[in-house]
Design an enzyme around this catalytic site. Structure first.
Site, PDB file in Angstrom:
ATOM      1  N   SER A 140       0.679   1.487   2.678  1.00 55.02           N
ATOM      2  CA  SER A 140       0.711   0.660   1.613  1.00 55.02           C
ATOM      3  C   SER A 140       0.036   1.215   0.464  1.00 55.02           C
ATOM      4  O   SER A 140       0.384   2.058  -0.278  1.00 55.02           O
ATOM      5  CB  SER A 140       0.515  -0.757   1.792  1.00 55.02           C
ATOM      6  OG  SER A 140       1.143  -1.811   1.102  1.00 55.02           O
ATOM      7  N   HIS A 175       7.117  -0.413   2.524  1.00 57.48           N
ATOM      8  CA  HIS A 175       7.548  -1.333   2.812  1.00 57.48           C
ATOM      9  C   HIS A 175       9.199  -1.636   2.226  1.00 57.48           C
ATOM     10  O   HIS A 175       9.616  -2.851   2.052  1.00 57.48           O
ATOM     11  CB  HIS A 175       6.990  -2.789   2.203  1.00 57.48           C
ATOM     12  CG  HIS A 175       5.266  -2.630   2.681  1.00 57.48           C
ATOM     13  ND1 HIS A 175       4.974  -2.753   3.931  1.00 57.48           N
ATOM     14  CD2 HIS A 175       4.455  -2.785   1.785  1.00 57.48           C
ATOM     15  CE1 HIS A 175       3.522  -2.392   3.873  1.00 57.48           C
ATOM     16  NE2 HIS A 175       3.190  -2.673   2.644  1.00 57.48           N
TER      17      HIS A 175
END
Length: 247
Positions: A140, A175
């Site tokens: 991330s 994501h």
């Protein structure tokens, strides 16, 4: 100059997100692949030394506990907390990261991570570690930071951040299938020129880089996608799927 070294960029998954794997009770195949890059482990008992850097989460203790649990029994673990530098017991940041086999960067705020790393000189120390053979992995925000730019929610709504470290080419979006609006917004950022052409990864998918070149895309769950996202010349963007190897 091309940055030497091995980097794994995770769109999601690993020890942070066991819920995306078919069997959450088993160790992460992505993390296993990262550990497999260590040729001569320096940890006690012949296991790799793995240091977790949770800057993006504000050095969350709960995140650090998940890291220790995720690598228990297969690595000698430590946490580099910029909010608790006294834990280094007199060692410098550079000395600590250069003594590792793997540095694993956690998720959270990409903007805050970049600001604190630059303030403390950790960005430079990690460049030196990469050049010295330390493997780096990040999820991330820990994916975003290595690229020229990224899609981030550091400021609330998803926004382009064209201020990465630039060790890897283009922009990044983690994501891609796991959070609402990721796909639409990243295509808009790339199409408008707010971000350069980049790489979008579903949860559970990673890119393996060496010396600035992409070696392969891998996934720890069936159907995980990696995409190259480019401007289409008309204000939009096109997605080009990459071949992804299931671990």
């Amino acid at each position: 100059m091309t940055q030497r070294g091995t980097i794994f960029t995770l769109g999601g998954g690993g020890f942070s997100m066991p819920e995306v794997r078919p069997d959450p009770e088993r160790p992460s195949p992505l993390d296993d692949l990262v550990l497999a890059q260590v040729a001569r482990p320096r940890g006690a008992g012949g296991v790799p030394r793995v240091c977790f850097v949770p800057t993006a989460s504000g050095d969350s203790p709960e995140y650090a506990e998940r890291f220790h649990a995720g690598f228990a029994g297969r690595a000698e673990t430590s946490v580099l907390a910029l909010f608790r530098l006294s834990d280094l017991e007199g060692r410098s940041l550079r000395e600590h990261v250069l003594a590792q086999d793997v540095v694993y960067v956690g998720g959270g705020s990409t903007a805050n991570l970049l600001a604190l790393w630059r303030l403390h000189g950790l960005d430079v120390a990690l460049r030196d570690a990469l050049a010295a053979g330390v493997v780096v992995a990040g999820i991330s925000a820990g994916m975003n930071c290595w690229f020229e730019g990224s899609s981030t929610d550091s400021f609330g709504p998803l926004a382009p951040l064209a201020d990465g470290l630039g060790l890897l080419p283009g922009s990044a979006c983690p994501h891609y299938d796991g959070e609402a609006e990721r796909q639409e917004s990243f295509r808009a950022f790339v199409g408008s020129g707010a971000l350069p052409a980049g790489w979008a990864l579903d949860d559970g998918v990673a890119l393996h880089w060496r010396d600035g070149e992409l070696l392969e895309a891998v996934t720890e769950r069936p159907g995980g996608r990696a995409l190259r996202v480019r401007p289409d010349g008309a204000g939009g963007a096109v997605e080009e799927p990459l071949a992804v190897r299931l671990l």
